[in-house]
Design an enzyme around this catalytic site. Sequence first.
Site, PDB file in Angstrom:
ATOM      1  N   SER A 124      -8.670   6.977  -7.819  1.00  0.00           N
ATOM      2  CA  SER A 124      -9.464   5.779  -8.043  1.00  0.00           C
ATOM      3  C   SER A 124     -10.301   5.460  -6.806  1.00  0.00           C
ATOM      4  CB  SER A 124      -8.549   4.625  -8.462  1.00  0.00           C
ATOM      5  OG  SER A 124      -9.261   3.588  -9.081  1.00  0.00           O
ATOM      6  N   ASP A 148      -8.783  10.661 -11.525  1.00  0.00           N
ATOM      7  CA  ASP A 148      -9.158   9.672 -12.532  1.00  0.00           C
ATOM      8  C   ASP A 148     -10.205   8.674 -12.061  1.00  0.00           C
ATOM      9  OD1 ASP A 148      -8.607   9.240 -15.344  1.00  0.00           O
ATOM     10  OD2 ASP A 148      -8.046   7.218 -14.764  1.00  0.00           O
ATOM     11  N   HIS A 290      -4.042   5.691 -15.821  1.00  0.00           N
ATOM     12  CA  HIS A 290      -4.910   5.782 -14.648  1.00  0.00           C
ATOM     13  C   HIS A 290      -4.163   6.171 -13.370  1.00  0.00           C
ATOM     14  CE1 HIS A 290      -8.249   4.940 -12.007  1.00  0.00           C
ATOM     15  NE2 HIS A 290      -7.655   3.893 -11.457  1.00  0.00           N
TER      16      HIS A 290
END
Length: 312
Positions: A124, A148, A290
């Site tokens: 992220s 992700d 995620h």
Amino acid sequence: MSSLASDETTEFSFLARQARALGAALPPVRRLRLPLSDGRSLSALRYGEEPVEVTLLHGAGLNAHTWDTTVLALGRPALAIDLAGHGDSSWREDADYTGRTLAADVIEALRAWTDHPQVLVGQSLGGLTAAAVAAQAPELVRELIVVDITPGVDQSVGPAALREFYRVVDGASRDELVDRAQQFGFGGSREDTARGVFLNTRVRPDGRVEWKHHFAHIAAQLLAAAPAEGTAAPAAPAGILGEHGWADLAAVASPVALVRASHGFVSDDAEREFRTRLPTARVRQLDGSHNLQETAPTALAEIIRTAVDAGA
């Protein structure tokens, strides 16, 4: 209900149980601190005693301990850094948490704590930061693994439920924050949620427990300043928005891989754009949400291990 924490609980108290669950060896783990030139400090976790082969950067609102299970499954020496504004690292007064700004601290840490190029893994916000590190200091990065995230994914606001969750930035106890997290559906079992809350909070001098990361406090400030319906929204702090991710990825000289979650932030369109912009990059998809380092740690560790062993 009581959480896992007690007066004797430390940040490393949970590792033995996690290692047993995986059937993995428990390496020595210690916390590192690096004073920075502007008076701030950067903190990290060092797993193992051999030279570090893997450096891991977490996402927004998380901390270095989010990688614990993945590192245990990996079984390799590793460094997990608390990004500025997170974990035990200092907050930034300017609230600038863009990848390029965060990268400067990471580059300084890699030069201080490692002695050869790393497999650099970022999830992220950590993925955007890792791309900036690889672009700015190619000599420090042997391979880049982005988890992700792509620069096309909007990190500025986050889900409405998460924003509402961080409207409350402290509680009378960690159990109270565990209850709130469970009510919002965050975390898995109560045991997992309690561990995550313990590792992501601190007790203030007044006895109340607050989230360690700056983002929760920024979100609360924005919500408090929310305008009446039909008026302009308050401006986000400089650090929540980022605009340079694609340029950074294009400048990376090392091999690049994207690991996408089946139920994560990267859409099919975002993956297509990633493949178009970086045609030589590898793309993998894992079954999980995620935070793949928590929802698919063993599978993610295998991808990282393959990258490490390829350079051995």
